[in-house]
Every structure is written in C-alpha cells, then in structure tokens.
Enzyme design. Structure first.
Site, PDB file in Angstrom:
ATOM      1  N   LYS A  72       5.201  -4.112  -5.324  1.00 57.41           N
ATOM      2  CA  LYS A  72       6.780  -4.024  -5.460  1.00 57.41           C
ATOM      3  C   LYS A  72       7.344  -4.248  -4.077  1.00 57.41           C
ATOM      4  CE  LYS A  72      10.552  -3.219  -7.071  1.00 57.41           C
ATOM      5  NZ  LYS A  72      11.002  -4.370  -8.012  1.00 57.41           N
TER       6      LYS A  72
ATOM      7  N   HIS B 238      12.274 -37.447 -12.899  1.00 59.15           N
ATOM      8  CA  HIS B 238      11.864 -37.952 -11.612  1.00 59.15           C
ATOM      9  C   HIS B 238      10.247 -37.567 -11.557  1.00 59.15           C
ATOM     10  CE1 HIS B 238      15.596 -39.505 -10.242  1.00 59.15           C
ATOM     11  NE2 HIS B 238      16.096 -38.472 -10.369  1.00 59.15           N
TER      12      HIS B 238
ATOM     13  N   GLU C  36       4.825 -13.836 -13.267  1.00 61.19           N
ATOM     14  CA  GLU C  36       4.243 -12.619 -12.569  1.00 61.19           C
ATOM     15  C   GLU C  36       3.750 -11.607 -13.844  1.00 61.19           C
ATOM     16  OE1 GLU C  36       6.879 -10.459  -9.893  1.00 61.19           O
ATOM     17  OE2 GLU C  36       8.668 -10.909 -11.381  1.00 61.19           O
TER      18      GLU C  36
ATOM     19  N   TRP D  87      -3.727  -2.286  -0.912  1.00 54.95           N
ATOM     20  CA  TRP D  87      -3.469  -3.645  -1.454  1.00 54.95           C
ATOM     21  C   TRP D  87      -4.313  -4.671  -0.232  1.00 54.95           C
ATOM     22  CZ3 TRP D  87      -0.667  -8.091  -0.007  1.00 54.95           C
ATOM     23  CH2 TRP D  87      -0.565  -9.026  -1.146  1.00 54.95           C
TER      24      TRP D  87
ATOM     25  N   LYS E 295       9.403 -14.919 -13.289  1.00 56.68           N
ATOM     26  CA  LYS E 295       9.507 -13.598 -14.394  1.00 56.68           C
ATOM     27  C   LYS E 295       8.140 -13.878 -15.118  1.00 56.68           C
ATOM     28  CE  LYS E 295      10.972 -11.491 -12.583  1.00 56.68           C
ATOM     29  NZ  LYS E 295      12.086 -11.141 -11.337  1.00 56.68           N
TER      30      LYS E 295
ATOM     31  N   GLU F  38      14.035 -18.620 -11.364  1.00 58.92           N
ATOM     32  CA  GLU F  38      13.740 -17.277 -11.523  1.00 58.92           C
ATOM     33  C   GLU F  38      13.198 -17.145 -12.781  1.00 58.92           C
ATOM     34  OE1 GLU F  38      13.743 -14.514  -9.953  1.00 58.92           O
ATOM     35  OE2 GLU F  38      13.991 -12.950 -11.627  1.00 58.92           O
TER      36      GLU F  38
ATOM     37  N   ARG G  24       3.959   0.244  -6.758  1.00 60.33           N
ATOM     38  CA  ARG G  24       4.104  -0.515  -5.733  1.00 60.33           C
ATOM     39  C   ARG G  24       2.939  -1.627  -5.518  1.00 60.33           C
ATOM     40  NH1 ARG G  24       6.862   1.716  -1.056  1.00 60.33           N
ATOM     41  NH2 ARG G  24       5.429   0.593   0.656  1.00 60.33           N
TER      42      ARG G  24
ATOM     43  N   ASN H 139      -0.771   1.206   6.775  1.00 64.87           N
ATOM     44  CA  ASN H 139      -0.020   0.075   6.032  1.00 64.87           C
ATOM     45  C   ASN H 139       0.266  -0.852   6.832  1.00 64.87           C
ATOM     46  OD1 ASN H 139      -0.247   1.384   3.533  1.00 64.87           O
ATOM     47  ND2 ASN H 139       1.977   1.657   3.430  1.00 64.87           N
ATOM     48  N   GLY H 140       0.163  -2.124   6.637  1.00 67.59           N
ATOM     49  CA  GLY H 140       0.437  -3.236   7.770  1.00 67.59           C
ATOM     50  C   GLY H 140      -0.922  -3.956   8.102  1.00 67.59           C
TER      51      GLY H 140
ATOM     52  N   CYS I  53       0.972  -1.242  -0.176  1.00 70.94           N
ATOM     53  CA  CYS I  53      -0.056   0.102   0.269  1.00 70.94           C
ATOM     54  C   CYS I  53       0.707   1.123   0.019  1.00 70.94           C
ATOM     55  CB  CYS I  53      -0.842   0.103   1.214  1.00 70.94           C
ATOM     56  SG  CYS I  53      -1.690  -1.558   1.694  1.00 70.94           S
TER      57      CYS I  53
HETATM   58  O1  M6R Z   1      12.456  -6.132  -2.106  1.00 69.48           O
HETATM   59  P1  M6R Z   1      12.703  -7.250  -2.244  1.00 69.48           P
HETATM   60  O2  M6R Z   1      13.894  -7.588  -3.001  1.00 69.48           O
HETATM   61  O3  M6R Z   1      12.749  -7.937  -0.685  1.00 69.48           O
HETATM   62  O4  M6R Z   1      11.574  -8.346  -2.832  1.00 69.48           O
HETATM   63  C1  M6R Z   1      11.682  -9.453  -2.615  1.00 69.48           C
HETATM   64  C2  M6R Z   1      10.418 -10.077  -3.400  1.00 69.48           C
HETATM   65  O5  M6R Z   1       9.221  -9.864  -2.989  1.00 69.48           O
HETATM   66  C3  M6R Z   1      10.736  -9.848  -5.130  1.00 69.48           C
HETATM   67  O6  M6R Z   1      12.058 -10.309  -5.387  1.00 69.48           O
HETATM   68  C4  M6R Z   1       9.519 -10.413  -5.944  1.00 69.48           C
HETATM   69  O7  M6R Z   1       9.669 -11.911  -5.919  1.00 69.48           O
HETATM   70  C5  M6R Z   1       9.711  -9.705  -7.533  1.00 69.48           C
HETATM   71  N1  M6R Z   1       8.275  -9.494  -7.756  1.00 69.48           N
HETATM   72  C6  M6R Z   1      10.043 -10.775  -8.383  1.00 69.48           C
HETATM   73  O8  M6R Z   1      10.221 -10.179  -9.458  1.00 69.48           O
END
Ligand code: M6R
Length: 591
Positions: A586, A492, A476, A73, A473, A469, A28, A99-100, A2
C-alpha cells in the site's frame, strides 16, 4: 510496505498486543512476519513466511511488557524465514526490526565480518543489531549505541531495537515513517502506521526524519540522531474513527472504498476557498509548475495537465516521481512543485521534493494522510479528506485528487464557484450511479470476460490518463494483462494486438473529442474487438454499454468508477484477494 510495531509499558501482554496490532497493518502488503518479546532477561523470537492473520496471538501470552514485531516485504534477500525480521546480534541480546534500505550495508557487513560477526541472513537489516553490538563495546548505554550505529547508515530506515538488559524501546527514523502513540499512563506504542495501535490510544506524536526516541513506557525522550539534542514534540489527537478504517459490512476494503466515493468527492471539494485562490495565484506566478506522483496518483497529475490546459489555459508539466531526478535542470527558486500522494509516504515523491527544495522551489502537497511525511515537509498542503484508504488499489483517493485539481484549475480561471458547483453535482451523480443494479450489471460483465488474457482500454484527452489508470487497476488486482492507450495511438502499433473477441474498453465523454474516440473505437471493432463503451450515451459500436452520467470537465471522475468496479469483480471472480495483490504494498517507502 513493511509494517513495524513495538510496545513498552505497564501491560503484560506485549507479545500478543504487537501481533494483533500488525494484523491491522496487513493491507500494506508483506510476505513474512516476526516478533521478539523480552521475557525476563531473554528474548523469545518467532518468525515465519506467510500471513500474520493466521498466527494465533494467544500463543504469545507470556508475561511481557516490551516487544517488537514486523511484517516484511522482501527487498534484500528472498522470502525466507531466515530473512524475516527481527534480526539479532551474535550474542542474542539485541533484536531489531527495520523498514527501508541500508544502502552501505555490504561495506558495513564486510567490516563486521572482519571483526568476527556471523550473519544468518541475506538482508541489509541484519547489520543493524551487529553494529549496535559492536558500538556497545565503547558505551554502556543502549540508546547511545543505537545512535552511533544510525550515524553510520546511508539510506533509509525506520527501526525499533530492544536489549535484554534494558527495559527501553529505542526507535529511529530517516526516510521511513514511524509514529509514536500513547501516554505515560497507557505506555508507548511505536508503529509505521496509526491503525496498529488505534485500539489502545488516539494520542500520537510524529517522529521526523533524523530523529530517534527512547522510552521505558513511563517517560519518553525525542532527540536528533546526529547531535543528540532534545526535540520537543506536540501530542496530537487523531480525529478519524476505527470504524472508518475497518471493512464494516463490505467483503473487501476495495469495494468499501469504491462505494465511499458517494461522499468522498464532496469532502474533497470542501476546501478553504481562500487557500485555493492563494494556491491558484502561486501557480499563476510560478515560473514553471511541475506535477509529480506515482502510479494512480501520477495518473491524477496527468489528468491535471488536461484540466489546467482546458479549464484555465495554463501549461503545467507532469513527470512520474521516479523520473523527476533530471528535471532539476529546469528548477529555480521561482518554480512550483505539486506532489500528489494518498499515503504521504511514497519514497520517490519524497525524493522529488528533496530535489525541488535543494533548488529553493516551493512544494505544494495534495495528500490524503494527514500528518504524513509529505504533508509535513511540504510548504503548503491540501487534504483530500477521503478517510483512510486501506486497499492496495487506490480508488477514492484518485477521484479526490482529481477533484482538487479541477477546483484549482477553475480558481485559476477565476471561476471557482463554477468548478465547485460542477464537482458537487458530479458527487451527487456518482451517488446515484453506485446502486445495486449498476453493480450487478458490471459483475455480470466481469463474469463474461474473466477468462480473457488481455484487455485494452482507450481514451482521449483527460480520458487518456484514465485509460492508463484503468489498466493499473485491472492489472494489480485481477492479474489480467491490461494496457491503456491514447485512442489515436492505436494505429501506430497496438492495433496489431487485437483479435476476434479481444475485450476493449473505450472511455468516452461528451466533448470536442467524442467523434475522434468513437472513430478509434470503430477501428477496434473492425478488427474483431468485443467493445465495452463507458459513456453517457449509447453508440452502435458498443457491444456492451456501461452508462455514466455526463460530467463535463469532471468526466474522468465518473468514467473511472465502472472500471474500478470491473477490476474488483474480475479479481473476485478469478479467486484473487483484491485487497492484497501479490508483490504490491500500500505504501511504497523504498525507491
Ligand atoms: O500513496 P501514494 O498515492 O503516493 O501511492 C502511489 C502509488 O504507489 C499508488 O497509487 C499505486 O499505484 C496503487 N497501488 C495503484 O492502485
């Protein structure tokens, strides 16, 4: 997660200002928005679901010098107008954005309802204005009422509150970031992230956990929430530019940030050598080194396990930050925890740090966001200097994080200069690779596979975390079902998923596992897969070859780049906004 933004000062366009500022925090991720403006002794409140970018801020041009705004959010309660912030007290005099998560909200809500408070939403946040209203029955001072309320909360919060009868903005934080911008001359801005107020000021003061701040726009007082004692602060000037945080000529932040890897890796490598040697020594002497991170940062840690092992013969242990809780059995005052985070605000990582500190272990942070909570709370920090990363999908932060790990691994092997040279050469190769022809090639490939429902990626050794990774990518931003495996694991189980034409990506280097990963790729091909090879050399098994330079120990840095580009084009071709993927944020400031 948020976004929060509030202003108090001499300006008379506070409503418009906070809405425009929140538009700078759009990256964000959020699902609804809202604003409360103090106009005379009334509060004008507007909120709705959807994008704040479509809100015409000039509709908030009433004379107003104190306002708070929020992008939400959803956590407690669905995405509805009612659940959007701000939330108000029963008598409509107090407005709060938050937030939180207030973990004991159900109990507090029952208590307040028993006293006659009526709630309008399903959120945990709404208990805050009601509790402040209740506290105001025993004090005339608004800030004291906020303090007393905060002292009853369990959980995490970053909150802003205002009252119709007071020209003060009150903010408090425990666990969710808040930064104060401005000076007596400019008035004061309080936000969850700096870009909200960068158009107005570059002077900031960080609010730490357990602190609150009260300002009328001319004077400002930071205190400890629990004791009320004053907390002196230092004004800091931000050095990065607003241009760095903006899209410039690029259509999306994700693309801009992928392209910035032309320089960002070199910046990450440019570390104080003495500090790197000291940290390598700390790893050498630690009785157990643990690496934690989440999502992409976690994949950098996984890759680091291989860097430390192959380059320096050193065993370290990775755990996703959210799984670190039970590791406390292994921690002592001689353990070292290395945390990795782009934003420096990730709640699961902060929790892991808390666990390590409770055992007396030391914490090293590898972060991008300078001045973030993780940066400030760690015993030692290394900055990857990637510049602001705004797209939800992390790209340049990952390669910076891996570069720093490679540097430390080489330092541990007493070959720091060799590592530095390798990384600088890799940076130069990536610079050459990111040319328009290369981008076009990958765009065409994205065009070809954009309608596929599933996609699998395999890798081995340090390319195994890169396979995982790659899946993150692609998932998401394009919403294609993607999974990453260790090549040897295919037989397996996962190989049962392969059908005629299933796109499969093999991440290949030129090293001791090349033959193995090619054998795994042949297994895929034999089941009808459409094989995309990411490799320094072309092999017959590839249907499509995405050429990458040879990178030695830095191979994962170069291999991930074509996949970042592919994920970007898959999102665009499928009509998705790569900068704002659904359901994601974010900066993940909730556990
Ligand atoms: O800000 P951070 O690097 O701690 O964030 C960690 C993850 O939330 C972040 O890498 C997330 O997986 C990304 N959206 C991936 O692209």
């Amino acid at each position: 997660m948020c976004g929060i933004f509030g202003y108090v000062g001499g300006r008379t366009d506070a409503g418009k200002l906070v809405i425009d500022g929140l538009k700078n925090l759009e990256y964000r991720g959020y699902d609804s928005w809202g604003v409360a403006c103090k106009i005379g002794t009334e509060i004008r409140m507007e909120k709705d679901i959807g994008k704040i970018s479509t809100v015409d801020s000039s509709a908030f041009a009433d004379a107003c010098s104190l306002a708070i705004a929020h992008t939400r959010w959803a956590t407690h309660g669905g995405v509805t107008k009612r659940n959007a912030h701000p939330h108000m007290s029963c008598d409509g005099t107090i407005a709060v954005v938050h937030n939180g998560i207030i973990e004991n909200y159900a109990e507090l809500r029952r208590e307040l309802e028993a006293k006659g408070h009526a709630f309008q939403s399903e959120t945990d946040t709404e208990i805050i204005p009601h509790l402040i209203e209740e506290e105001l029955k025993s004090t005339d001072d608004f800030a004291s009422a906020v303090r007393n309320a905060c002292n009853r909360f369990e959980g995490r919060y970053g909150l802003l509150a205002l009252h119709t009868l007071s020209q003060t903005l009150v903010a408090a934080r425990t666990g969710s970031p808040l930064i104060v911008g401005g000076t007596r001359k400019d008035g004061y801005f309080i936000a969850s992230d700096i870009p909200a107020f960068m158009d107005y000021t570059r002077t900031v003061q960080y609010l730490d956990d357990g602190e609150m701040v009260v300002t009328d726009g001319r004077s400002i007082l930071f205190t400890d929430i629990a004791t009320g004692e004053e907390r002196p602060k230092r004004e800091i000037e931000i050095t990065w530019t607003i241009e760095e945080a903006q899209k410039g000529a690029y259509k999306h932040f994700m693309l801009k940030e992928i392209m910035e890897q032309k320089e960002s890796i070199t910046r990450a490598v440019n570390q104080d050598e003495e500090q790197i040697m000291t940290l390598a020594e700390a790893i050498r002497n630690a009785q157990g080194t643990f690496l934690v991170g989440c999502g992409t940062a976690g994949k950098a840690c996984m890759a680091a396990e291989y860097f430390f092992s192959v380059i320096a013969g050193k065993h370290v242990n990775f755990a996703p930050a959210s799984e670190f809780k039970l590791y406390h059995h292994f921690l002592t005052s001689r353990s070292l925890l290395i945390v990795v985070s782009q934003s420096g605000e990730t709640a699961d990582v902060l929790e892991a740090m808390k666990i390590a500190k409770s055992k007396g272990s030391k914490v090293l942070a590898i972060v991008n966001a300078k001045g973030s909570t993780i940066d400030r709370e760690a015993d030692y920090s290394l900055h990857i200097n990637a510049g602001p990363e705004r797209a939800v999908a992390s790209t340049k932060a990952l390669t910076g994080q891996m570069a720093v790990f490679i540097l430390i691994a080489y330092a541990l092997a007493d070959k720091l200069q060799e590592g530095k040279t390798l990384l600088l050469e890799t940076g130069a190769k990536i610079n050459d690779m990111l040319n328009p022809r290369y981008m076009e090639r990958i765009e065409k490939l994205a065009e070809r596979i954009q309608r596929k429902q599933d996609l699998y990626i395999i890798g081995k050794s340090w390319n195994y975390p890169m396979a995982m990774e790659s899946a993150i990518k692609i998932q998401e931003v394009s919403y294609i079902h993607a999974e990453g495996f260790a090549g040897g694991e295919l037989k397996h189980g996962p190989i049962a998923l392969i059908e005629e034409g299933t796109p499969c990506i093999a991440l290949v280097g030129k090293d001791e596992v090349t033959t193995d990963i090619l054998s795994n790729t042949i297994e895929l091909k034999a089941r009808g897969a459409f094989v995309i090879g990411v490799a320094p050399e072309r092999y017959d098994v590839f249907d499509e070859w995405l050429k990458v330079p040879e990178g030695g120990a830095a191979q994962p840095l170069v291999n991930i780049i074509p996949i970042q580009i592919l994920a970007y084009f898959l999102a665009v071709k499928r009509g998705k906004d790569p900068d704002m993927p659904r359901n994601l944020a974010k900066s993940v400031t909730v556990k």
